[in-house]
Enzyme design. Sequence first.
Site, short mmCIF file in Angstrom:
data_model
loop_
_atom_site.label_atom_id
_atom_site.label_comp_id
_atom_site.label_asym_id
_atom_site.label_seq_id
_atom_site.Cartn_x
_atom_site.Cartn_y
_atom_site.Cartn_z
N ASP A 178 50.60 41.09 36.75
CA ASP A 178 51.59 40.85 37.81
C ASP A 178 52.89 41.59 37.50
O ASP A 178 53.47 42.26 38.36
CB ASP A 178 51.81 39.35 38.06
CG ASP A 178 51.79 38.51 36.79
OD1 ASP A 178 51.64 39.07 35.68
OD2 ASP A 178 51.92 37.27 36.89
N ASP B 274 45.18 51.75 43.10
CA ASP B 274 45.53 51.89 44.52
C ASP B 274 47.04 51.84 44.67
O ASP B 274 47.62 52.54 45.51
CB ASP B 274 44.87 50.80 45.37
CG ASP B 274 43.63 51.33 46.11
OD1 ASP B 274 42.90 52.14 45.49
OD2 ASP B 274 43.41 50.97 47.28
N TYR C 39 33.55 43.42 36.85
CA TYR C 39 32.55 44.03 37.74
C TYR C 39 31.17 44.14 37.06
O TYR C 39 30.38 45.01 37.38
CB TYR C 39 32.99 45.43 38.18
CG TYR C 39 34.22 45.46 39.08
CD1 TYR C 39 34.88 44.30 39.47
CD2 TYR C 39 34.71 46.67 39.56
CE1 TYR C 39 35.99 44.35 40.29
CE2 TYR C 39 35.83 46.72 40.38
CZ TYR C 39 36.47 45.55 40.73
OH TYR C 39 37.57 45.60 41.55
N LYS D 106 46.03 39.61 31.46
CA LYS D 106 46.61 38.40 32.05
C LYS D 106 46.33 37.30 31.04
O LYS D 106 45.71 36.29 31.35
CB LYS D 106 45.97 38.13 33.42
CG LYS D 106 46.58 36.99 34.19
CD LYS D 106 48.02 37.23 34.62
CE LYS D 106 48.57 35.98 35.30
NZ LYS D 106 50.04 36.00 35.43
N ASP E 224 41.34 48.80 38.94
CA ASP E 224 40.99 49.13 40.32
C ASP E 224 42.20 48.89 41.24
O ASP E 224 42.58 49.74 42.05
CB ASP E 224 39.81 48.24 40.74
CG ASP E 224 39.15 48.70 42.03
OD1 ASP E 224 39.57 49.73 42.58
OD2 ASP E 224 38.22 48.02 42.49
#
Length: 347
Positions: free
Chosen positions: A217, A245, A134, A184, A241
């Site tokens: 993942d 959630d 970001y 990752k 982020d």
Amino acid sequence: MKTYNLALIPGDGIGVDVTDAAMEVLGAAAKGRFAFDTTSFPWSCEYYLEHGRMMPADGIETLRGFDAIYLGAVGWPATVPDSVSLHGLLLPIRKAFNQYANIRPHRLLAGVEGPLKAEGFDILCIRENTEGEYSGAGGRVHEGKDNEVAVETSVFTRAGVERILRFGFEQARSRRGHLTSVTKSNAQKYSMVFWDEVTRELAAEYPDVTVSHMHIDAMAAKMVMAPQDLDVVVASNLFGDILTDLGAAIQGGLGFAASANINPDRSAPSMFEPVHGSAPDIAGKNIANPIAAIWSVAKMLDHLGEAEVSAAVLSAIEAATAKGIGIRPGLNTTDEITAAVIAALEA
Ligand code: NAD
């Protein structure tokens, strides 16, 4: 009596509803102990439509002198693109004030049923908050043409990665002593391999903390299948982020997910806000769950050094949810939930 200077940005939609609720609880919690001198700023999408910007040019400097910032939620996609509202207010504040640690607790409050069989989890997600995916570095060329190109570059600096991981190690040390670093690095062979290397370097300084490395993942699956095995989770801006959630979902929904944007060296104010957005679908209906917003107040009190009052606010939230108040969408109004928390505080 000690007085804290608080900047309030209710923002848009239910941001306004839950900020009102949070401030009512803050008033009740502070009564007779300390005071808040609160200044409210109307910076929002409505402000943007009127002024062509989400906050004034000197908005950051205006906020700098406050002890803390409390934000409801920002965004009204029907009139202002989300990329404009986010990059015009929230992200600049987080970056300008070096609020590099976005911390989000995920656990089931008493009486709240999550969607999982697992109930005894207590996860602290720490999301890097100032750089990574970001960073806002990129651009578009040949806009609107067939050969249009969009480039968005992730930026990972040694200083940025090291400080968020160090913060994570410190948190793990003060909790159950386990840190999971999420990357990752099988697919992203520069930035994420670099993140893994920094994690290993720091791990040598924290022999009392056990460290796991997980890919994003696999981590998403783990948060569903075995969340009770997780303690502190540290992730980049984008991964954090998304994971938070998911964390909100397993703790019963966005109405329960609190967050704090912390500047650990306290060189500038930190900012406290619920994880959820402005929820245009339920805005102004007095049905938004204010618990995430109230829990964020508890996080703010903790940061300001009022640990005892912070704990009292969290206990009051749980006293309300234990009685079944606010535990499911539509069960109680925003006002009813707020009143139940205040009643528990004052009991
Ligand atoms: P959202 O979090 O606003 O809403 C997602 C869903 O969850 C909606 O169905 C909503 O009704 C529900 N919900 C959210 N909070 C709730 C609460 N406290 N009580 C009950 N239900 C709740 O996410 P969205 O719909 O993707 O985004 C709406 C706007 O908010 C967008 O403009 C987005 O950019 C913005 N946004 C802002 C922030 C922020 O200010 N930090 C965070 C996320 C999204």
